[in-house]
Design an enzyme around this catalytic site. Sequence first.
Site, PDB file in Angstrom:
ATOM      1  N   ASP A  87       0.842  -1.191   0.000  1.00 15.29           N
ATOM      2  CA  ASP A  87       0.000   0.000   0.000  1.00 15.29           C
ATOM      3  C   ASP A  87       0.879   1.244   0.000  1.00 15.29           C
ATOM      4  OD1 ASP A  87      -2.228  -1.544   0.082  1.00 15.29           O
ATOM      5  OD2 ASP A  87      -2.751  -1.132   2.167  1.00 15.29           O
ATOM      6  N   TYR A 146       2.747  -8.254   9.111  1.00 12.48           N
ATOM      7  CA  TYR A 146       2.647  -6.797   9.083  1.00 12.48           C
ATOM      8  C   TYR A 146       2.819  -6.272  10.496  1.00 12.48           C
ATOM      9  CZ  TYR A 146       0.968  -5.939   4.309  1.00 12.48           C
ATOM     10  OH  TYR A 146       0.869  -5.814   2.951  1.00 12.48           O
TER      11      TYR A 146
END
Length: 286
Positions: A87, A146
């Site tokens: 992202d 993450y």
Amino acid sequence: MGSVHTCQQYGSEKTIAQQTHTAPYTQPHRNQKGEPAEHKAFRPVLLKILHIHLKTGEKHDIIKPDFTELSKLTGENIVIIGASRTDSGVHAMGNVAVFDTKSPIPPERFSYALNQKLPDDIVIVKSEEVPSDWHPRYQDHIVKTYEYHILNTEVPDPTKRHNTYFVSYKLDVAKMREAAEYLLGEHDFASFCNIRTNVEDTVRTIYELEVLESECAYARNGHAAGRELTIRIKGNGFLYNMVRIIVGTLLRVGRGFYTPEQVKEILEAKDRQAAGTAAGTDADAD
């Protein structure tokens, strides 16, 4: 913003991906079994990549835009296959890519040669030859991690602005941890992905979801009260904005807007509107 194999978000998201075992695949000069087709001299070379991304914008493919230098280096029309995209604003530590080449350059020297040509925000940590059927995305077992870093202090720390998401309000970490338990396992995460997500299957598996707490520099030096939180998520894959939306939802639990039990209801709703906004800037919220 906040800070994810590995990658981080503009300010706070970090990704770590680990991929093991092999599965056949097709890329230039390969047949359907993943074996070299006609050109036996082609060798697959694996690149392990560190990338720091501090710009906003669309999802960022750290592989394709910057590796024209590889074609220049080998004199070949190189096609690179990467493990994943990130992202906007996400840093990547340990992302991997593979390409075929007939170049006489030893595989382990590609990292040194490329690092002389690449921009400062991309570094090839390691390069090596891999089996002919190795593919960065199609593996028997894939784990991606993450990390979203949150600076929970009274005032922002300018030295942390590129790798933490600043939150000034008080957070109930115990309730955030309780809420995280409802997201463990295999679920349909339709409530936790961007409405523009273009995938048929929104089922993913989360193996671990931790909310870790550590002392921040401000508190350590007696300047201001506060701490740094790390939300670490391990799974077999993540949907578009999935981590940011999970973090945003846990933050709302921490502030008392949701109860931990409501996270289970949000998950079962399979509706993006049911979950909290994505953590990050207003542009990141959907």
